[in-house]
Design a protein around this motif. Structure first.
Motif, PDB file in Angstrom:
ATOM      1  N   ASN A   1       0.831  -1.206   0.000  1.00 43.36           N
ATOM      2  CA  ASN A   1       0.000   0.000   0.000  1.00 43.36           C
ATOM      3  C   ASN A   1       0.866   1.257   0.000  1.00 43.36           C
ATOM      4  OD1 ASN A   1      -2.329  -1.503  -0.003  1.00 43.36           O
ATOM      5  ND2 ASN A   1      -2.660  -1.347   2.197  1.00 43.36           N
ATOM      6  N   LYS A   2       1.934   1.253   0.801  1.00 40.47           N
ATOM      7  CA  LYS A   2       2.839   2.410   0.848  1.00 40.47           C
ATOM      8  C   LYS A   2       3.521   2.613  -0.501  1.00 40.47           C
ATOM      9  CE  LYS A   2       3.993   1.892   5.727  1.00 40.47           C
ATOM     10  NZ  LYS A   2       5.072   1.530   6.666  1.00 40.47           N
TER      11      LYS A   2
ATOM     12  N   SER B   1       2.509   1.543  -3.447  1.00 42.87           N
ATOM     13  CA  SER B   1       1.492   1.944  -4.424  1.00 42.87           C
ATOM     14  C   SER B   1       1.198   3.440  -4.309  1.00 42.87           C
ATOM     15  CB  SER B   1       0.216   1.140  -4.200  1.00 42.87           C
ATOM     16  OG  SER B   1      -0.801   1.584  -5.063  1.00 42.87           O
ATOM     17  N   TYR B   2       1.055   3.928  -3.086  1.00 39.12           N
ATOM     18  CA  TYR B   2       0.806   5.353  -2.863  1.00 39.12           C
ATOM     19  C   TYR B   2       1.967   6.184  -3.394  1.00 39.12           C
ATOM     20  CZ  TYR B   2       0.217   9.800  -0.490  1.00 39.12           C
ATOM     21  OH  TYR B   2       0.107  11.144  -0.220  1.00 39.12           O
ATOM     22  N   ASN B   3       3.205   5.761  -3.100  1.00 39.01           N
ATOM     23  CA  ASN B   3       4.378   6.518  -3.544  1.00 39.01           C
ATOM     24  C   ASN B   3       4.506   6.520  -5.070  1.00 39.01           C
ATOM     25  OD1 ASN B   3       5.079   7.270  -0.966  1.00 39.01           O
ATOM     26  ND2 ASN B   3       6.552   5.625  -0.685  1.00 39.01           N
TER      27      ASN B   3
ATOM     28  N   SER C   1       1.967   6.316  -7.166  1.00 39.56           N
ATOM     29  CA  SER C   1       0.912   7.237  -7.625  1.00 39.56           C
ATOM     30  C   SER C   1       1.344   8.683  -7.467  1.00 39.56           C
ATOM     31  CB  SER C   1      -0.382   6.986  -6.861  1.00 39.56           C
ATOM     32  OG  SER C   1      -0.877   5.703  -7.151  1.00 39.56           O
ATOM     33  N   GLN C   2       1.988   9.002  -6.346  1.00 37.46           N
ATOM     34  CA  GLN C   2       2.472  10.365  -6.127  1.00 37.46           C
ATOM     35  C   GLN C   2       3.529  10.730  -7.166  1.00 37.46           C
ATOM     36  OE1 GLN C   2      -0.122  11.414  -4.118  1.00 37.46           O
ATOM     37  NE2 GLN C   2       1.438  12.819  -3.485  1.00 37.46           N
TER      38      GLN C   2
END
Length: 132
Positions: free
Chosen positions: A28-29, A31-33, A35-36
């Motif tokens: 999840n971390k 994936s978020y990074n 996307s950012q």
């Protein structure tokens, strides 16, 4: 089954659950990074809009792309054409088309990385005065 075997099976299952939960949080971390990074135009992507009736690609864009999928009726694509030049594409989504967003080069992100940015032009100066 002996008590020892039951204990070992239970212990193995507990360890497996902890490992899976840990991987999920890390994923999840990451994936978020990613996307950012993509939203900051640091990831080369390909977006293809496909007609589901004909199976033909109707629209394709490749480059440093940010994709907004929050509206199910339209796909919003912002492309960094060159430094400081951005182009926005809106694609109407219907029951007869779908889209695919593909990461072409991968992203070099860290699951522990985060960043705070202050934009100097948006900080309004102020003065503090004392009343006597």
């Amino acid at each position: 089954m002996t008590k020892y075997k039951k204990f070992m099976v239970a212990l193995t299952m507990a360890v497996a659950m902890i490992v899976v939960a840990g991987c999920n949080r890390q994923a999840n971390k990451v994936s978020y990074n990613i996307s950012q990074d993509a939203d900051n135009f640091n990831v080369v992507r390909r977006v293809a809009v496909i007609n589901t009736l004909s199976s033909k690609v109707e629209f394709e864009v490749i480059g440093n792309i940010s994709v907004n999928t929050s509206n199910s009726d339209k796909l919003e694509i912002i492309v960094e054409a060159e430094k400081g030049v951005y182009k926005k594409h809106l694609i109407n989504m219907t029951q007869f088309n779908m889209y695919v967003v593909e990461d072409l080069e991968g992203a070099d992100v860290n699951n522990f990385k985060y960043e705070v940015n202050y934009m100097p032009e948006s900080i309004v100066p102020f003065t503090i005065t004392n009343k006597d």
